[in-house]
Design a protein around this motif. Structure first.
Motif, PDB file in Angstrom:
ATOM      1  N   VAL A   1       0.861  -1.178   0.000  1.00 34.82           N
ATOM      2  CA  VAL A   1       0.000   0.000   0.000  1.00 34.82           C
ATOM      3  C   VAL A   1       0.902   1.234   0.000  1.00 34.82           C
ATOM      4  O   VAL A   1       2.110   1.144   0.232  1.00 34.82           O
ATOM      5  N   HIS A   2       0.321   2.360  -0.265  1.00 38.79           N
ATOM      6  CA  HIS A   2       1.069   3.603  -0.374  1.00 38.79           C
ATOM      7  C   HIS A   2       1.900   3.855   0.887  1.00 38.79           C
ATOM      8  O   HIS A   2       1.393   3.775   1.999  1.00 38.79           O
ATOM      9  N   GLY A   3       3.182   4.137   0.686  1.00 40.69           N
ATOM     10  CA  GLY A   3       4.066   4.415   1.812  1.00 40.69           C
ATOM     11  C   GLY A   3       4.856   3.215   2.294  1.00 40.69           C
ATOM     12  O   GLY A   3       5.457   3.261   3.379  1.00 40.69           O
ATOM     13  N   PHE A   4       4.934   2.159   1.484  1.00 40.15           N
ATOM     14  CA  PHE A   4       5.480   0.881   1.954  1.00 40.15           C
ATOM     15  C   PHE A   4       6.946   0.928   2.375  1.00 40.15           C
ATOM     16  O   PHE A   4       7.418   0.039   3.070  1.00 40.15           O
ATOM     17  N   THR A   5       7.696   1.955   1.979  1.00 38.01           N
ATOM     18  CA  THR A   5       9.111   2.025   2.362  1.00 38.01           C
ATOM     19  C   THR A   5       9.327   2.606   3.756  1.00 38.01           C
ATOM     20  O   THR A   5      10.450   2.543   4.277  1.00 38.01           O
ATOM     21  N   MET A   6       8.310   3.182   4.347  1.00 38.79           N
ATOM     22  CA  MET A   6       8.488   3.979   5.554  1.00 38.79           C
ATOM     23  C   MET A   6       8.190   3.170   6.813  1.00 38.79           C
ATOM     24  O   MET A   6       7.035   2.851   7.114  1.00 38.79           O
ATOM     25  N   SER A   7       9.239   2.849   7.574  1.00 37.05           N
ATOM     26  CA  SER A   7       9.104   1.949   8.721  1.00 37.05           C
ATOM     27  C   SER A   7       8.373   2.572   9.902  1.00 37.05           C
ATOM     28  O   SER A   7       8.043   1.870  10.856  1.00 37.05           O
ATOM     29  N   ASP A   8       8.120   3.872   9.868  1.00 41.55           N
ATOM     30  CA  ASP A   8       7.387   4.514  10.968  1.00 41.55           C
ATOM     31  C   ASP A   8       5.909   4.694  10.641  1.00 41.55           C
ATOM     32  O   ASP A   8       5.223   5.498  11.271  1.00 41.55           O
ATOM     33  N   THR A   9       5.408   3.937   9.646  1.00 38.01           N
ATOM     34  CA  THR A   9       3.984   3.996   9.304  1.00 38.01           C
ATOM     35  C   THR A   9       3.402   2.593   9.258  1.00 38.01           C
ATOM     36  O   THR A   9       4.123   1.595   9.136  1.00 38.01           O
ATOM     37  N   ASP A  10       2.074   2.518   9.290  1.00 32.90           N
ATOM     38  CA  ASP A  10       1.392   1.229   9.182  1.00 32.90           C
ATOM     39  C   ASP A  10       1.522   0.635   7.786  1.00 32.90           C
ATOM     40  O   ASP A  10       1.270  -0.559   7.593  1.00 32.90           O
ATOM     41  N   ALA A  11       1.903   1.441   6.808  1.00 33.64           N
ATOM     42  CA  ALA A  11       2.042   0.962   5.434  1.00 33.64           C
ATOM     43  C   ALA A  11       3.314   0.146   5.223  1.00 33.64           C
ATOM     44  O   ALA A  11       3.467  -0.513   4.190  1.00 33.64           O
ATOM     45  N   PHE A  12       4.234   0.180   6.169  1.00 31.97           N
ATOM     46  CA  PHE A  12       5.560  -0.410   5.965  1.00 31.97           C
ATOM     47  C   PHE A  12       5.493  -1.881   5.610  1.00 31.97           C
ATOM     48  O   PHE A  12       4.750  -2.660   6.208  1.00 31.97           O
ATOM     49  N   ASN A  13       6.324  -2.256   4.623  1.00 33.20           N
ATOM     50  CA  ASN A  13       6.430  -3.643   4.183  1.00 33.20           C
ATOM     51  C   ASN A  13       7.916  -3.948   4.037  1.00 33.20           C
ATOM     52  O   ASN A  13       8.580  -3.419   3.138  1.00 33.20           O
ATOM     53  N   SER A  14       8.459  -4.754   4.927  1.00 30.79           N
ATOM     54  CA  SER A  14       9.909  -4.945   4.969  1.00 30.79           C
ATOM     55  C   SER A  14      10.438  -5.619   3.706  1.00 30.79           C
ATOM     56  O   SER A  14      11.526  -5.287   3.221  1.00 30.79           O
ATOM     57  N   SER A  15       9.690  -6.566   3.154  1.00 28.66           N
ATOM     58  CA  SER A  15      10.168  -7.220   1.935  1.00 28.66           C
ATOM     59  C   SER A  15      10.136  -6.256   0.757  1.00 28.66           C
ATOM     60  O   SER A  15      11.020  -6.298  -0.116  1.00 28.66           O
TER      61      SER A  15
END
Length: 244
Positions: A210-224
């Motif tokens: 989902v939008h913002g997937f690179t940002m580890s301080d958001t719920d959108a974060f996706n590590s892979s």
């Protein structure tokens, strides 16, 4: 790695910024990194330091500088869904005020500053960005075709300026789209426009994002997906900037 707080002279004042670069006394290729709509905060420092660790001088400007130094509004440590709407309600007027004209004036200043830093080598530079920063990265690359050799945008609204922007690109391009932002049909139309403009590119939807997937301080974060972003970004920079 070293980090340095900086102030970039622009046509409209002074933009606060930071740089991350190897602590080896050598000169390295320059990368201009644009933050997402939440602006400079610890996660941007983490991304810049990670990239610097691969041999780059990474400059991250506060493109909201006209409204004050970063962070321009108070940000929670974690930007969860319960606060996202309220945070964006404060940020949207700043984003809307950051017109294409302002963005291009700033890009001139950022690149001039980046390329004159003593730790930056004399070769071409790259530009990367996240969310709205992805659009700013594309605008910067299009406006400086002789100088920007690579541009990467992640979960950014890169098509809003239309095909005219693509026709000005000479940089190699990578676009990493969120599945929540881009349908396969829309991706096909975007890639057709890039083909028609003769752009050298990769452009793909990152699965399950989902939008913002690179940002580890958001719920959108996706590590892979963040790792996939590095797997695309680092070879692009290595090919185009002749990183030593």
């Amino acid at each position: 790695m070293l980090t340095k707080t900086l102030h970039i002279p622009t046509a409209d004042g002074q933009a606060d910024a930071f740089a991350a670069f190897p602590d080896d006394g050598e000169r390295h290729p320059g990368v201009l990194m644009y933050a997402d709509g939440f602006g400079i905060r610890p996660v941007l420092r983490e991304l810049a330091l990670e990239l610097a660790g691969h041999g780059y001088y990474v400059l991250v400007p506060n493109f909201f500088y006209r409204h004050g130094p970063a962070p321009v509004i108070p940000l929670p440590e974690h930007i969860g869904e319960e606060v996202r709407h309220a945070v964006f309600a404060q940020l949207m007027p700043l984003i809307e005020a950051h017109t294409a004209e302002r963005a291009l004036r700033d890009a001139d200043a950022y690149l001039r500053f980046l390329t004159t830093q003593p730790e930056v080598d004399a070769g071409p530079v790259a530009v990367t960005g996240y969310c709205i920063g992805g659009l700013l990265a594309m605008r910067t690359a299009a406006a400086h075709p002789g100088q920007v050799a690579a541009v990467a945008a992640f979960h950014g609204p890169v098509g809003v300026d239309g095909p005219d922007l693509f026709s000005k690109l000479t940089a190699q391009v990578h676009l990493g789209h969120a599945e929540g932002d881009m349908t396969p049909e829309a991706l096909g139309e975007l890639n057709q426009a890039l083909d028609a403009a003769g752009v050298g590119y990769t452009s793909e939807i990152y699965p399950g994002t989902v939008h913002g997937f690179t940002m580890s301080d958001t719920d959108a974060f996706n590590s892979s997906a963040l790792q996939h972003h590095w797997d695309r970004l680092l070879p692009l920079l290595d090919r185009t900037l002749a990183n030593s």
